[in-house]
Design an enzyme around this catalytic site. Structure first.
Site, PDB file in Angstrom:
ATOM      1  N   LYS A  63      -4.178   0.481   1.760  1.00  0.00           N
ATOM      2  CA  LYS A  63      -5.450   0.774   2.433  1.00  0.00           C
ATOM      3  C   LYS A  63      -5.677  -0.153   3.628  1.00  0.00           C
ATOM      4  CE  LYS A  63      -7.920   0.196  -1.251  1.00  0.00           C
ATOM      5  NZ  LYS A  63      -6.807  -0.057  -2.170  1.00  0.00           N
ATOM      6  N   THR A  64      -5.522  -1.439   3.387  1.00  0.00           N
ATOM      7  CA  THR A  64      -5.758  -2.388   4.473  1.00  0.00           C
ATOM      8  C   THR A  64      -4.728  -2.175   5.582  1.00  0.00           C
ATOM      9  OG1 THR A  64      -6.662  -3.935   2.878  1.00  0.00           O
ATOM     10  CG2 THR A  64      -6.043  -4.834   5.004  1.00  0.00           C
ATOM     11  N   ASP A  97     -13.317  -2.063   5.350  1.00  0.00           N
ATOM     12  CA  ASP A  97     -12.394  -2.274   4.229  1.00  0.00           C
ATOM     13  C   ASP A  97     -13.225  -2.577   2.978  1.00  0.00           C
ATOM     14  OD1 ASP A  97     -10.066  -2.597   2.809  1.00  0.00           O
ATOM     15  OD2 ASP A  97      -9.335  -4.324   3.928  1.00  0.00           O
ATOM     16  N   GLU A  98     -12.662  -2.363   1.805  1.00  0.00           N
ATOM     17  CA  GLU A  98     -13.352  -2.668   0.539  1.00  0.00           C
ATOM     18  C   GLU A  98     -14.730  -2.001   0.500  1.00  0.00           C
ATOM     19  OE1 GLU A  98     -11.757  -4.454  -1.720  1.00  0.00           O
ATOM     20  OE2 GLU A  98     -10.365  -5.768  -0.656  1.00  0.00           O
ATOM     21  N   GLN A 128     -11.952  -0.882  -8.099  1.00  0.00           N
ATOM     22  CA  GLN A 128     -12.029  -2.302  -7.762  1.00  0.00           C
ATOM     23  C   GLN A 128     -13.440  -2.723  -7.367  1.00  0.00           C
ATOM     24  OE1 GLN A 128      -8.590  -4.152  -5.665  1.00  0.00           O
ATOM     25  NE2 GLN A 128      -8.032  -2.033  -5.255  1.00  0.00           N
ATOM     26  N   ARG A 170      -2.951  -7.997  -8.254  1.00  0.00           N
ATOM     27  CA  ARG A 170      -2.631  -8.959  -7.189  1.00  0.00           C
ATOM     28  C   ARG A 170      -1.160  -9.340  -7.229  1.00  0.00           C
ATOM     29  NH1 ARG A 170      -5.474  -7.232  -4.205  1.00  0.00           N
ATOM     30  NH2 ARG A 170      -5.956  -5.788  -5.862  1.00  0.00           N
TER      31      ARG A 170
HETATM   32  P1  ATP Z   1      -5.972  -3.683  -2.270  1.00  0.00           P
HETATM   33  O1  ATP Z   1      -6.597  -2.518  -2.954  1.00  0.00           O
HETATM   34  O2  ATP Z   1      -5.495  -4.700  -3.225  1.00  0.00           O
HETATM   35  O3  ATP Z   1      -6.810  -4.207  -1.148  1.00  0.00           O
HETATM   36  P2  ATP Z   1      -4.449  -2.206  -0.329  1.00  0.00           P
HETATM   37  O4  ATP Z   1      -4.546  -0.783  -0.733  1.00  0.00           O
HETATM   38  O5  ATP Z   1      -5.314  -2.658   0.774  1.00  0.00           O
HETATM   39  O6  ATP Z   1      -4.603  -3.120  -1.613  1.00  0.00           O
HETATM   40  P3  ATP Z   1      -2.327  -3.320   1.240  1.00  0.00           P
HETATM   41  O7  ATP Z   1      -2.668  -4.751   1.086  1.00  0.00           O
HETATM   42  O8  ATP Z   1      -2.623  -2.673   2.537  1.00  0.00           O
HETATM   43  O9  ATP Z   1      -2.932  -2.480   0.032  1.00  0.00           O
HETATM   44  O10 ATP Z   1      -0.778  -3.084   0.942  1.00  0.00           O
HETATM   45  C1  ATP Z   1      -0.154  -3.635  -0.208  1.00  0.00           C
HETATM   46  C2  ATP Z   1       1.260  -4.082   0.136  1.00  0.00           C
HETATM   47  O11 ATP Z   1       2.095  -2.972   0.336  1.00  0.00           O
HETATM   48  C3  ATP Z   1       1.317  -4.881   1.420  1.00  0.00           C
HETATM   49  O12 ATP Z   1       2.268  -5.894   1.269  1.00  0.00           O
HETATM   50  C4  ATP Z   1       1.747  -3.856   2.433  1.00  0.00           C
HETATM   51  O13 ATP Z   1       2.397  -4.450   3.524  1.00  0.00           O
HETATM   52  C5  ATP Z   1       2.690  -2.983   1.620  1.00  0.00           C
HETATM   53  N1  ATP Z   1       2.770  -1.593   2.118  1.00  0.00           N
HETATM   54  C6  ATP Z   1       1.758  -0.722   2.238  1.00  0.00           C
HETATM   55  N2  ATP Z   1       2.193   0.476   2.703  1.00  0.00           N
HETATM   56  C7  ATP Z   1       3.524   0.350   2.890  1.00  0.00           C
HETATM   57  C8  ATP Z   1       4.554   1.225   3.370  1.00  0.00           C
HETATM   58  N3  ATP Z   1       4.307   2.477   3.746  1.00  0.00           N
HETATM   59  N4  ATP Z   1       5.814   0.734   3.420  1.00  0.00           N
HETATM   60  C9  ATP Z   1       6.078  -0.527   3.040  1.00  0.00           C
HETATM   61  N5  ATP Z   1       5.161  -1.398   2.591  1.00  0.00           N
HETATM   62  C10 ATP Z   1       3.890  -0.974   2.514  1.00  0.00           C
HETATM   63 MG    MG Z   2      -6.826  -4.127   0.860  1.00  0.00          MG
END
Ligand code: ATP
Ligand code: MG
Length: 723
Positions: free
Chosen positions: A36-37, A221-222, A252, A605
């Site tokens: 997401k981020t 975000d969040e 979350q 995490r």
């Molecule tokens: P959270 O809900 O914990 O905030 P999130 O959904 O925001 O998580 P991110 O932090 O954006 O998730 O991504 C999680 C990990 O996966 C990061 O290390 C990110 O770089 C990696 N990642 C996300 N998408 C891809 C992709 N398409 N290919 C490779 N790595 C990815």
């Molecule tokens: Mg995130």
């Protein structure tokens, strides 16, 4: 980065979100670690590159300064440009920036100051007293809670109705007086930052239109943890023509207790016409076993939008479940694993210890100190919250605005200059009667010669001192100004007189403050004087940028502050009924679900290894507990876990059975001098025994003190107290 490569690093669903039409409202609803981020930052880069938008027309908001810094740096990499002036920050940080630009329209003095929760409580105490209320019936803490909660609902004291309820009436009275005091002193608390901005944009058409035009895209975000006021703010800025891009995860949502509304997620499609929802289900963060555990745990919650995460990654190691004998054994175990990881070539900052309650950190800190493992606590004792730093800031704020009553109270007799409690009472009374600030009241009292000889001259001396410092500060740069204050106020000399380690540490902290001011860059906004910017920084970013960040340190933090972060190795500790889930949530199914979401946040995490620890005995808050393992542990599939028990690899400390605690308490001689024991020394404070040598009168111990460092002491002289 080229546009094509920008999209290459994404999966199909992510790409669809990033490259959606520029005027498409979008909600990315997805589980932890699904990117997401990453999607949010790529969307910003995409808008700039593909649609040639200026990065300054985007406003991106997130929850912690740490997350905002992370977002800025990811964006800087993607856009290959400096990102310091961009509108990327926390809700509070961005609201503050808007108020600095439009203080006049917002009805604030130009030099308004942000007050933190500690200042807020002091002010509430004073008000309860001034209103002649009994602080047992009207606890100031509860008053603060009442005020913040109302502000977060967007309601002013004047809008509230007591409906004949005398208790409600009392809180409203306090709220009214609190608002008046803040307005007089030019003080703004955290909830006020947002409420002011919402009112400003709501009531000022031209300003609202200006910002609606300026920010064509809002990204958040969040989103699941936004509250009503934050959402109102986003909607005001989005207006009719702006575009909202929100990412979040209902699983979350962990700030319900602070008014966060998951409903914001649910209502998104209704509220924003033509919006689209995109789901991401592939997790890129964790191993399959970690993910399986997380999925199983969260499936026990009833109120979910429902989504399942999967990963194409490897299965990974099973989660390690460690049943510790007690909290020290738990800490010892963590230290050992950290050491193993480092011995195998890993870095300490790849690991995090997550706990439910801040109070749990102390035991870990002691164990880490004695094991000589560098660590960093987020949200622990924060630099800008230390007493001597707050003292200095009070002088700075008072120089900036003499009507800042909170700072006046803090500075007036600190360091002591013969202004007693009774004199201060008199000033307060005068201020209350004339509805003026404490500074003005002092001037009035002095002019009317109402005060007696010594009190009068001491007070006059204080006012003169402040004027002198003010004159000396004129034309100096920020670092020199702060130095002038630290010395001119007498604070430095005051703490120098204290020859203890604590005193020395305080003087060092004052020097650190001067240094911090000297090198303070702030965000290059023209809207603030350097001093204003520095004071705001101190209030808003307290502690999140503690010294030593660049070092390779083990990370310690609460589960709440770990949101959005990821680490190769995670230790979740104290997973016990009553601690996690927290005691006060056990009766309330809704709150229990929130605790489970918090546990889900913790598990997700971890990238490669997850350790889950609980203890059979625990001393916490000064009590001895025999907690049951948390129900959350039972909800994890057995095939994901490998169990470890201390009997296999440690000797249980025999002296510490709870019943015979007193009788068998260790003595400073013999067995009592053993390695690992906690001791207190009259001068050096608390520490942990790390080594021993010799016997009888010559016996020596090496103790690693929390503040004084490591020292060898002769037992017969040192008079150590064993804790
Ligand atoms: P959270 O809900 O914990 O905030 P999130 O959904 O925001 O998580 P991110 O932090 O954006 O998730 O991504 C999680 C990990 O996966 C990061 O290390 C990110 O770089 C990696 N990642 C996300 N998408 C891809 C992709 N398409 N290919 C490779 N790595 C990815
Ligand atoms: Mg995130």
């Amino acid at each position: 980065m080229e546009t094509s490569t920008l999209l290459e690093r994404l999966n199909d669903a992510q790409r669809r979100a990033v490259s959606a039409a520029a005027d498409q409202h979008l909600l990315v609803l997805a589980g932890a670690g699904s990117g997401k981020t990453r999607v949010l930052t790529h969307r910003m880069a995409w808008l700039c590159q593909q649609h040639h938008l200026s990065p300054y027309s985007l406003l991106a908001v997130t929850f912690t300064n740490k997350a905002a810094a992370e977002m800025r740096s990811r964006l800087g990499e993607l856009l290959q440009m400096p990102v310091s002036g961009l509108w990327v920050g926390t809700f509070h940080g961005l609201a503050h920036r808007l108020l600095r630009l439009h203080w006049q329209e917002a009805g604030l003095p130009q030099n308004f100051q942000i007050i933190d929760s500690d200042d807020q409580l002091r002010l509430a105490k004073r008000i309860v007293k001034e209103l002649g209320l009994d602080d047992k019936r009207w606890p100031p803490k509860q008053a603060v809670w009442f005020i913040n909660a109302r502000k977060e609902e967007g309601r002013r004291a004047a809008h509230l109705e007591a409906h004949g309820n005398p208790i409600e009436q009392g809180w409203i009275r306090i709220y009214l007086a609190y608002e008046a005091a803040c307005q007089r002193g030019g003080q703004v608390d955290f909830a006020e930052l947002l409420l002011r901005v919402v009112e400003l944009l709501r009531d000022n058409d031209s300003l609202r239109e200006h910002y609606q035009n300026r920010f064509s895209h809002l990204l958040v975000d969040e989103f699941q943890d936004s509250n009503e006021l934050q959402y109102a703010w986003l909607r005001l800025l989005t207006g009719e023509h702006g575009t909202l891009f929100a990412v979040g995860d209902d699983d979350q949502s962990i700030y319900g207790w602070r008014g966060a509304k998951v409903a914001n997620l649910l209502n998104f499609e209704q509220d924003l016409k033509g919006s689209e929802v995109i789901r991401l289900e592939q997790n890129y963060r964790s191993t399959a076993l970690i993910l399986k555990a997380a999925n199983a745990l969260i499936s026990n919650n009833d109120n979910r939008l429902g989504k399942e995460l999967w990963t194409a990654g490897e299965e990974g190691e099973p989660l390690t479940l460690y049943t510790a004998y007690d909290e020290r054994d738990e800490a010892r175990f963590v230290c050992q694993q950290v050491q193993n990881w480092v011995d195998n070539g890993g870095r300490r900052d790849e690991m995090a210890v997550l706990y439910r309650s801040n109070a749990q950190s102390r035991i870990f800190e002691e164990a880490l100190i004695s094991a000589v493992i560098p660590y960093r606590v987020y949200g622990g004792l924060r630099f800008f919250e230390r007493a001597e730093i707050k003292d200095s800031l009070a002088y700075l704020r008072l120089l900036n605005n003499p009507h800042d009553d909170i700072s006046f109270e803090r500075a007036v007799n600190h360091p002591p200059r013969g202004i007693g409690v009774r004199t201060v009472e008199q000033i307060r009374l005068q201020a209350q009667q004339g509805q003026v600030s404490l500074w003005e009241a002092t001037e009035q009292l002095l002019a009317a010669k109402t005060l007696k000889g010594r009190a009068a001259s001491a007070l006059a001396g204080f006012l003169t001192l402040m004027e002198q410092i003010n004159t000396h500060c004129n034309g100096l740069d920020l670092g020199a100004q702060v130095e002038q204050v630290v010395e001119g106020s007498g604070l430095k000399i005051h703490f120098e007189k204290d020859r203890s380690d604590k005193g020395r540490a305080r003087v060092e902290n004052l020097q650190e403050l001067v240094g911090a001011a000297g090198s303070f860059q702030g965000d290059a906004h023209a809207e603030m004087s350097p001093l204003d910017a520095f004071l705001a920084h101190a209030a808003l970013e307290a502690g999140e940028t503690q010294g030593g960040e660049w070092e390779d340190c083990l990370q310690l933090m609460t589960l709440h502050s770990a949101k959005g972060l990821e680490f190769p190795v995670v230790f979740m500790v104290g997973i016990e009924e009553g601690l996690f889930p927290h005691q006060r949530t056990l009766e309330e199914p809704k709150q229990l679900e929130e605790e489970r979401r918090l546990c889900y946040v913790g598990i997700t995490r971890a990238r490669q290894q997850l350790y889950l620890c609980h203890a059979e005995n625990r001393r916490l808050y000064g009590r001895e507990l025999y907690p049951q393992p948390s129900r959350f542990l039972e909800e994890l599939p057995a095939e994901c876990l490998q169990e470890l028990r201390p009997r296999l690899n440690v000797r249980r400390p025999v002296y510490r059975s709870a019943a015979s605690n007193q009788a068998a308490a260790p003595t400073p001689r013999g067995r009592g001098q053993g390695v690992g024991k906690r001791v207190r020394h009259s001068k050096f404070g608390e520490g942990v025994v790390t080594d021993t040598e010799g016997q009888g009168d010559h016996a020596r111990v090496q103790v690693n003190f929390a503040t004084a460092g490591s020292k060898w002491l002769v037992l017969s002289y040192a008079k150590l107290e064993y804790l």
